[in-house]
Enzyme design. Structure first.
Site, PDB file in Angstrom:
ATOM      1  N   LEU A  15       0.806  -1.362  -0.026  1.00  0.00           N
ATOM      2  CA  LEU A  15       0.066  -0.009   0.003  1.00  0.00           C
ATOM      3  C   LEU A  15       0.788   1.297   0.096  1.00  0.00           C
ATOM      4  CD1 LEU A  15      -3.035  -0.417   2.702  1.00  0.00           C
ATOM      5  CD2 LEU A  15      -3.015   0.110   0.158  1.00  0.00           C
ATOM      6  N   LYS A  17       3.108   1.730   2.679  1.00  0.00           N
ATOM      7  CA  LYS A  17       3.305   2.136   4.132  1.00  0.00           C
ATOM      8  C   LYS A  17       4.620   3.000   4.046  1.00  0.00           C
ATOM      9  CE  LYS A  17       3.226  -1.624   6.425  1.00  0.00           C
ATOM     10  NZ  LYS A  17       2.832  -2.847   5.662  1.00  0.00           N
ATOM     11  N   ASP A  71      12.521  -0.979   2.014  1.00  0.00           N
ATOM     12  CA  ASP A  71      12.233   0.541   2.464  1.00  0.00           C
ATOM     13  C   ASP A  71      13.073   1.350   3.292  1.00  0.00           C
ATOM     14  OD1 ASP A  71       9.086   0.515   2.020  1.00  0.00           O
ATOM     15  OD2 ASP A  71       8.942  -1.022   3.492  1.00  0.00           O
ATOM     16  N   ASP A 147      -2.405 -10.938   9.600  1.00  0.00           N
ATOM     17  CA  ASP A 147      -1.482 -12.030   9.311  1.00  0.00           C
ATOM     18  C   ASP A 147      -1.037 -12.779  10.409  1.00  0.00           C
ATOM     19  OD1 ASP A 147      -1.044 -10.874   6.873  1.00  0.00           O
ATOM     20  OD2 ASP A 147       0.768  -9.632   7.151  1.00  0.00           O
ATOM     21  N   ILE A 148      -0.918 -13.889  10.480  1.00  0.00           N
ATOM     22  CA  ILE A 148      -0.504 -14.899  11.776  1.00  0.00           C
ATOM     23  C   ILE A 148       0.812 -14.006  12.138  1.00  0.00           C
ATOM     24  CG2 ILE A 148       0.482 -16.935  12.556  1.00  0.00           C
ATOM     25  CD1 ILE A 148      -1.676 -18.133  10.890  1.00  0.00           C
ATOM     26  N   GLN A 192     -12.959  -0.471   7.655  1.00  0.00           N
ATOM     27  CA  GLN A 192     -13.611  -0.701   8.869  1.00  0.00           C
ATOM     28  C   GLN A 192     -13.233  -2.108   9.483  1.00  0.00           C
ATOM     29  OE1 GLN A 192     -17.836   0.266   8.589  1.00  0.00           O
ATOM     30  NE2 GLN A 192     -17.509   1.411   6.820  1.00  0.00           N
ATOM     31  N   LYS A 223     -17.257   9.700   7.073  1.00  0.00           N
ATOM     32  CA  LYS A 223     -17.580   8.082   7.426  1.00  0.00           C
ATOM     33  C   LYS A 223     -16.602   7.465   8.126  1.00  0.00           C
ATOM     34  CE  LYS A 223     -19.962   4.338   4.914  1.00  0.00           C
ATOM     35  NZ  LYS A 223     -20.296   4.057   3.576  1.00  0.00           N
ATOM     36  N   CYS A 380      28.805  -3.014  -9.621  1.00  0.00           N
ATOM     37  CA  CYS A 380      29.505  -4.285  -9.049  1.00  0.00           C
ATOM     38  C   CYS A 380      29.440  -5.490  -9.997  1.00  0.00           C
ATOM     39  CB  CYS A 380      28.356  -4.793  -7.802  1.00  0.00           C
ATOM     40  SG  CYS A 380      28.890  -5.857  -6.614  1.00  0.00           S
ATOM     41  N   ARG A 461      31.567 -10.570  -3.411  1.00  0.00           N
ATOM     42  CA  ARG A 461      32.857 -11.458  -2.866  1.00  0.00           C
ATOM     43  C   ARG A 461      34.121 -11.271  -3.743  1.00  0.00           C
ATOM     44  NH1 ARG A 461      29.339 -15.206  -2.084  1.00  0.00           N
ATOM     45  NH2 ARG A 461      29.035 -15.135   0.194  1.00  0.00           N
ATOM     46  N   HIS A 506      28.097  -0.259  -4.817  1.00  0.00           N
ATOM     47  CA  HIS A 506      26.782  -0.051  -4.970  1.00  0.00           C
ATOM     48  C   HIS A 506      26.552   1.343  -4.729  1.00  0.00           C
ATOM     49  CE1 HIS A 506      25.337  -4.147  -6.108  1.00  0.00           C
ATOM     50  NE2 HIS A 506      26.107  -4.600  -5.184  1.00  0.00           N
ATOM     51  N   GLU A 508      24.309   3.161  -6.060  1.00  0.00           N
ATOM     52  CA  GLU A 508      22.924   3.494  -5.946  1.00  0.00           C
ATOM     53  C   GLU A 508      22.177   3.777  -4.515  1.00  0.00           C
ATOM     54  OE1 GLU A 508      24.248   0.761  -6.995  1.00  0.00           O
ATOM     55  OE2 GLU A 508      23.123  -1.226  -6.501  1.00  0.00           O
TER      56      GLU A 508
HETATM   57  N1  GLN Z   1      28.238 -12.119  -7.673  1.00  0.00           N
HETATM   58  C1  GLN Z   1      29.224 -10.768  -7.819  1.00  0.00           C
HETATM   59  C2  GLN Z   1      30.268 -11.185  -6.549  1.00  0.00           C
HETATM   60  O1  GLN Z   1      29.814 -11.695  -5.539  1.00  0.00           O
HETATM   61  C3  GLN Z   1      28.804  -9.465  -7.545  1.00  0.00           C
HETATM   62  C4  GLN Z   1      27.726  -9.258  -6.804  1.00  0.00           C
HETATM   63  C5  GLN Z   1      26.647  -7.893  -7.041  1.00  0.00           C
HETATM   64  O2  GLN Z   1      26.759  -7.467  -7.880  1.00  0.00           O
HETATM   65  N2  GLN Z   1      26.284  -7.625  -5.812  1.00  0.00           N
HETATM   66  O3  GLN Z   1      31.162 -10.565  -6.461  1.00  0.00           O
END
Ligand code: GLN
Length: 560
Positions: A15, A17, A71, A147-148, A192, A223, A380, A461, A506, A508
């Site tokens: 939704l 949240k 999130d 949800d349980i 409700q 309402k 990556c 890795r 990463h 991003e």
């Molecule tokens: N599989 C690759 C590694 O382990 C790249 C991992 C990734 O893109 N987050 O190095």
């Protein structure tokens, strides 16, 4: 002592949240309050790190190496604060802590039970982020009432009001008001029922956020107010927005932050939303289309690449460009098919991932981008694909590969770090979280960041195999950023290409809507240049704002 807002959801999942909690965080911050956010997830995985992206979307990585719910990415992007692994707790992690305590004998022979032991541990997790320099903790409970597995969480947050003091806690319930076509009406009955369910767990919501396609009428709000026993002004409507960054403004107009401040007795000035208004205006002005191909393997679920998508959008806002994402299944670009699939693109992003599937397609896309001078950003696994591509087609090492996909390859240009090669149990051996990198002066990445040392989050890795570095560099492949001890290659690029850049990290995870990440910002700048050259219109970037500079820092495997 901080005040607490608990956000639950009802009727259906997904939704928004998380976006509601994030928007409230932004609004309270704009009132001068110090805010933090937290997510409690009722599933049993200890963290989402082991989950397939198709199950749960992207795994968001925090500076301290927490593998967390996506999130948290919304939280960070909206409140513009770095969170930590403590900002996410799952049923699995809670049981793990309780069971470890039980084995140590901490419970002194008592029977260990959901109430009070599990609920106490949940409360401890909530208190853990309620530190002195925070005014308001917003805790989102994942899942849906009914949800349980959510029951211990509802019990814990119910008890929390008593523990923290009545005036210090409020409950927000997010529900759906569907439009039923044949009746031609919006329906409040699910809301409700959902509130009844919440009440049966002892929680009376103080505020109800009604999600709907179209705005709710005053009549319907009255309402909901009557039926659910909340103040009229505490029925807040979040009608669908054209972009998620509008949501804080919509919720502010609906009075969300004002009601929360009243409920919690927080005296603040009106929020200063000028910068957020500026952002939303910029989003609306972002109209120049730019087409970016995302060469992924989980492309049926956009959430699997949520932060990458948001980073591209942020970069678009900066350049007033409307980034249109072409979701490309990596397998579709294997071999010669690449050209067909990629010829319409202004830029390519090769995101991260695990497992063999699609890796050859990523290599094909990297090759196309390199040979056709198409701007390309590798993240990556993207860096690893671009490295293998260059080895095979630039250096002629046709058998080059990553040992992740071919452990006996003759040319392991991507390999485990030397000290990890003998490790047979790979659990917990990933490089996770923030690491510094030193950038080569004059390189594209150094220019983009505008800083000589940067910090980015990692989750991988395998690494560039430095034994090959000299050969690569002699052929024009630039290792433009390394770990401070120079052992690990963190950034690569080509000198004779408009933008063929990749990072082992990463980035991003650190882009913000009003402060795009430098690598994405420069990718979209190059994409716009590429597009204009192709279409023969060399107009300057309209309304682009000045680069905002670097983003410096404030450290189990996913199945295929
Ligand atoms: N599989 C690759 C590694 O382990 C790249 C991992 C990734 O893109 N987050 O190095």
């Amino acid at each position: 002592m901080p005040k607490h807002v608990f956000v639950t959801g009802g009727v259906v999942s997904s939704l928004g949240k998380g976006l509601t909690a994030s928007s409230l965080g932004r609004l309270l911050k704009a009132r001068g309050l110090r805010v933090t956010l937290q997510k409690l997830d009722p599933y049993i995985n200890v963290d989402p790190g082991t989950m397939n992206p198709y199950e749960h979307g992207e795994v968001f990585v925090t500076d301290d190496g927490g593998e967390t719910d996506l999130d948290l990415g919304h939280y960070e992007r909206f409140i513009d604060e770095n969170l930590s692994r403590n900002s996410n707790a799952t049923t699995g992690s809670i049981y793990q802590a309780v069971l470890a305590a039980e084995r140590r004998g901490d419970y002194l022979g008592k029977t260990v039970q959901v109430i009070p032991h599990i609920t106490d541990e949940i409360k401890r997790r909530i208190s853990r982020v309620a530190i002195d320099d925070v005014d308001v903790v917003i805790t989102e409970v994942g899942g849906t009432v009914g949800d349980i597995e959510i029951l211990p969480f509802l019990e814990a947050i119910r008890q929390y009001r008593n523990d923290a003091g009545r005036g210090n806690v409020c409950y927000i319930h997010v529900t759906l008001v569907p439009f039923i076509g044949p009746a031609g009406e919006q329906k409040t009955k699910p809301t409700q029922h959902s509130v009844t369910e919440l009440r049966s767990r002892g929680i009376q919501p103080d505020l109800i956020v009604c999600r709907s396609e179209q705005p709710l009428s005053e009549e319907l709000k009255v309402k909901v107010s009557n039926m659910c026993d909340v103040d009229e002004r505490a029925v807040v409507n979040a009608a669908d927005a054209s972009n998620i960054y509008e949501l804080p403004l919509i919720l502010h107009d609906e009075g969300l932050d004002a009601v929360v401040c009243d409920l919690l007795d927080l005296e603040t000035p009106e929020p200063d939303l000028s910068s957020w208004l500026g952002l939303v205006q910029r989003v609306e002005e972002s109209v120049e289309p730019v087409r970016v191909g995302l060469i992924g393997k989980y492309v049926q679920l956009a959430d699997a690449y949520l932060s990458v998508v948001e980073s591209l959008k942020h970069a678009g806002f900066h350049h007033r460009a409307d980034v249109v994402i072409d979701w490309i299944q990596a397998e579709d670009v294997e071999g010669l098919l690449a050209v067909d699939r990629l010829s319409e693109l202004d830029a390519i992003v090769i995101p991260g991932g695990f497992g063999t599937r699609g890796f050859e397609g990523k290599i094909a896309a990297a090759r196309y981008a390199r040979e056709e001078q198409v701007p390309c950003l590798g993240l990556c696994l993207g860096l690893q694909a671009m490295t293998v591509e260059f080895a095979r087609h630039g250096l002629g090492l046709v058998e080059a590969n990553s040992t992740e996909f071919d452990p006996t390859t003759r040319h392991p240009v991507i390999d485990l770090m030397v000290d990890q090669r003998d490790v047979t149990d790979l659990g917990g051996t990933m490089r996770l979280g923030a690491y510094y990198a030193v950038l080569s002066p004059g390189s594209k990445v150094a220019e983009a960041y505008g800083e000589p040392v940067v910090s980015e989050r990692h989750r991988h890795r395998y690494e560039f195999n430095s034994a090959y570095r000299k050969r690569f560099e002699e052929a024009g492949f630039v290792c433009s950023g390394t770990s401070p001890d120079q052992r690990l290659v963190e950034f690569i690029e080509l000198a004779d290409h408009p933008y063929w850049v990749a990072t082992q990290a990463h980035p991003e995870f650190k882009s913000r809507p009003d402060r795009p990440h430098p690598l994405f910002r420069e990718l979209i700048a190059a994409a716009l240049r590429h597009r204009r050259t192709r279409s023969g219109t060399a107009s300057p970037v309209r309304g682009a704002v000045e680069p905002s500079g670097a983003q410096t820092l404030g450290a189990v495997e996913t199945v295929d």
